[in-house]
Scaffold this motif. Structure first.
Motif, PDB file in Angstrom:
ATOM      1  N   ASP A 118     -11.805  -6.102  64.833  1.00  0.00           N
ATOM      2  CA  ASP A 118     -12.823  -7.072  64.684  1.00  0.00           C
ATOM      3  C   ASP A 118     -12.919  -8.135  65.572  1.00  0.00           C
ATOM      4  O   ASP A 118     -14.103  -8.405  66.096  1.00  0.00           O
ATOM      5  CB  ASP A 118     -12.813  -7.645  62.981  1.00  0.00           C
ATOM      6  N   GLU A 119     -11.836  -8.631  65.737  1.00  0.00           N
ATOM      7  CA  GLU A 119     -11.574  -9.672  66.963  1.00  0.00           C
ATOM      8  C   GLU A 119     -12.198  -9.081  68.432  1.00  0.00           C
ATOM      9  O   GLU A 119     -12.703  -9.761  69.099  1.00  0.00           O
ATOM     10  CB  GLU A 119     -10.389 -10.440  66.933  1.00  0.00           C
ATOM     11  N   ARG A 174     -15.803  -8.656  69.959  1.00  0.00           N
ATOM     12  CA  ARG A 174     -16.389  -9.756  70.647  1.00  0.00           C
ATOM     13  C   ARG A 174     -16.313  -9.645  71.979  1.00  0.00           C
ATOM     14  O   ARG A 174     -17.211 -10.399  72.730  1.00  0.00           O
ATOM     15  CB  ARG A 174     -15.904 -11.122  70.149  1.00  0.00           C
TER      16      ARG A 174
END
Length: 407
Positions: free
Chosen positions: A232-233, A236
């Protein structure tokens, strides 16, 4: 299972150059220009001297020796200039403006001082040793083309024509996800069953060398929750590299998390050694590379696949590492049915490039990459590469193929 060429073609066709940004000249070297640069002024902006000497009227020095009265000085930065009339000369320094009335510079070595006069012993043609205004660049000229990788001289050219900001392709931001319960950081004491997370450091360095910005994330332990949080990080960033967890073991959760977050898996496994269990996919237009956990496999797969993708994203016209022909120093056995990339040392012998294996080709021996300068490309159909045969080598260190000579 894809061939190396099929895998590479899929990857390169899946990515495109990123957007652009304006950067200052001190930040621009090595970046790829996204616009053509036109000059805002003439360079040089005024006629100036190419030599230390005397600014004269050529009509006064057709016959030499000629005696002229020295009426003043033009030095670099001078604004108030003397006007040179008949029978007169002005002392002038290299780069200084040519005074009004003068049309030739006589170098100081061809003159003799005599009180307030100068004696011209030899004079060249009219206009000698004068750099004309606009001799290098005219206002409106294109001085740098788009898609050019900027070198130090380009930065100086941009400054000389009045450009302090340049539009360049954005550097890809690359998240690095390392997975595994066995991993520890480099500064931690190591215990039985633990492994230093060298992949994160090697890949971060390789990303930077390729023109990207590395974003190493904390180690993700072998649980679906930890790996999901890391991904999820990573989502980006502009691209994602993960190491480990793409095999078939009980704790290899990466593929499951890929499916959960919507990574479109385009292929898994390539017919090569090392690095067979390579995964490639796309997440909302961002490339994802699931690299093997073994350090050599991870780095080789980066050089072969991730590096060209990142270079293309950064706007580089030449995304691939250079290659060279070399003569094999000894027989080399290879894996049957796989394209093998053999770590090798390179040296010059009598002007020819000679390749020799670094020794063990175990995918866990990272030092073999450090000691080598290239990767021999061994075709899938071959079983043995013979001593004296010509091989194609991917250059990991381009200096290794250069001649060791100052000129």
């Amino acid at each position: 299972m894809l061939t190396v060429r099929q895998a590479l073609d899929q990857i390169v066709s899946a990515v495109a150059p990123l957007g652009t940004e304006r950067v200052g000249l001190f930040e621009a070297v090595g970046r790829v220009l996204a616009e053509e640069v036109r000059s805002q002024r003439d360079v040089p902006g005024y006629a100036n001297s190419a030599m230390d000497g005397y600014a004269v009227r050529h009509a006064d020095v057709v016959q030499t020796p000629a005696r002229l009265r020295v009426i003043g000085l033009s030095a670099a930065g001078t604004r108030a200039l003397p006007t040179v009339g008949a029978g007169q000369a002005a002392r002038i320094m290299t780069g200084a403006p040519v005074p009004p009335g003068a049309d030739t510079v006589v170098r100081v070595e061809d003159t003799r001082s005599d009180g307030d006069d100068v004696v011209i012993d030899t004079a060249g043609a009219k206009g000698k040793d004068i750099r004309r205004a606009g001799e290098d660049v005219r206002a409106g000229d294109t001085v740098l083309d788009a898609r050019r990788r900027l070198i130090p001289a380009d930065i100086g050219v941009a400054a000389s024509v009045g450009r302090t900001l340049l539009l360049v392709h954005r550097r890809p931001r690359v998240a690095i996800v390392s997975t595994g319960n066995e991993l520890i950081e480099a500064d931690q004491p190591i215990e039985t069953g633990q492994v230093v997370n060298s992949n994160a450091y090697a890949l971060a360095a390789a990303v930077a060398e390729a023109g990207g910005v590395a974003l190493p994330l904390p180690i993700a332990r072998d649980s679906p929750q930890a790996i999901r949080a890391a991904f999820d990080e990573a989502a980006r960033a502009d691209a994602i590299l993960s190491t480990g967890g793409v095999s078939v073991g009980d704790f290899d959760y990466v593929k499951a998390v890929m499916d959960e977050i919507g990574i479109e898996r385009l292929f898994w496994k390539v017919a090569q050694k090392p690095g067979k269990p390579l995964t490639f996919g796309m997440l909302a237009g961002r490339p994802y590379f699931g690299l093997p956990g073994n350090p050599v496999s991870a780095l080789v797969c980066f050089y072969l696949y991730a590096r060209p993708a990142l270079r293309r994203m950064g706007g580089f016209a030449a995304p691939y590492l250079p290659t060279a022909a070399a003569t094999l120093a000894h027989d080399v056995k290879k894996a049957e049915g796989l394209t093998e990339f053999i770590r090798c040392r390179l040296e010059r012998r009598g002007g020819a490039l000679v390749a020799s294996s670094t020794g063990t080709q175990s995918s866990s021996v990272l030092r073999s990459m450090s000691q080598g300068q290239g990767l021999i490309v061994a075709p899938a159909e071959d079983r043995v590469l013979r001593e004296g045969s010509e091989v194609r080598v991917i250059l990991l260190d381009s200096e290794a193929a250069s001649e060791e000579t100052p000129f």
